[in-house]
Design an enzyme around this catalytic site. Sequence first.
Site, short mmCIF file in Angstrom:
data_model
loop_
_atom_site.label_atom_id
_atom_site.label_comp_id
_atom_site.label_asym_id
_atom_site.label_seq_id
_atom_site.Cartn_x
_atom_site.Cartn_y
_atom_site.Cartn_z
N GLY A 285 -48.75 -21.10 -29.17
CA GLY A 285 -47.69 -20.99 -30.15
C GLY A 285 -47.64 -22.14 -31.13
N HIS B 247 -38.21 -21.15 -30.50
CA HIS B 247 -37.56 -19.88 -30.76
C HIS B 247 -36.06 -20.14 -30.90
CE1 HIS B 247 -35.93 -15.86 -30.09
NE2 HIS B 247 -37.14 -15.37 -30.28
N HIS C 23 -27.86 -25.97 -14.20
CA HIS C 23 -29.29 -26.13 -14.00
C HIS C 23 -29.98 -26.47 -15.33
CE1 HIS C 23 -33.37 -25.50 -12.60
NE2 HIS C 23 -32.91 -25.34 -11.38
N ALA D 264 -34.25 -18.19 -27.76
CA ALA D 264 -34.93 -18.13 -26.46
C ALA D 264 -35.66 -19.40 -26.10
CB ALA D 264 -35.92 -16.96 -26.44
#
Length: 303
Positions: A164, A169, A83, A172
């Site tokens: 942000g 990140h 995915h 993440a």
Amino acid sequence: MGERLVESVPNVSEGRDRAAIEAMAAALQSGPTVRLLDVQSDPDHHRTVFTLVGDPDGVADAILRLFAAALPRIDLRLHRGEHPRMGAVDVVPFVPVRGVTMADCVALARRVGREVWERFRVPVYLYEEAASRPERRDLAEIRRGEFEGFADKILREEWAPDFGERVLHPTAGATAIGAREFLIAFNVNLGTADLKVAKAIARAVRGSSGGLRYVKALGVALADRGIVQVSMNLTNYKKTPLARALDLVRSEAARHGVAVVGTEIVGLVPEEALFSAADHYLRLERFSPDQVLERRISSAPDG
């Protein structure tokens, strides 16, 4: 449950580590005003879909707890699955259920998005009804390039995050948070291992390439079963019902000499969508949902 209900269906990039999945599920359901309704994991997709409902504040708190549980357990530098994904917590939609409006869910998406950045330093993109600009409504467009390509993508002016800094990140990635109507994740499994066939059928079915207006689709391999799958999201099941999507996949599969060997629904589904499919395939005349035994029992007066 309360008078004001929001559904959220966060997708995380972990479908194999049972302990990690259980820890994330525990984080989601630890609040007093939230109920975790469903957890579905797929090792081939390497993805887990959680379904929870609750009051807006309770659901918002649950999503923040999910990030706290997911980030130490998911490293996208090591993640490989079928995915597409750009984040450890890849996508978080908010869906109005009862006593809340879509505008309420948009406000909730923006509030949670800001807090995700401030607490976890994960850049956030708003999508669907919460999108800050038209070209960001489509989740697939935001996620294009995936985690591996996002470090460069985020530096482009047009892909600065809504919340942000323009820095991915390190483990993440980035997250999409939005508000939308109910979506059905519907997969059709094919009796072949030829991924080119699944991709060709997905291209014929999805709206962006001329297929069904409210269908997003991609072809994926299910390595553990030796078959391939057309994985679909039905973004408006009333205008593109399950039966219509399945019929088109079956028709396209027949052109390739391939059979449909099974289907699956990921997460939860409105009963109206299943009644519609039953009505279509059984050719029911004058059918009413009130003819369903369990519905009649539940609506009967006490005594």
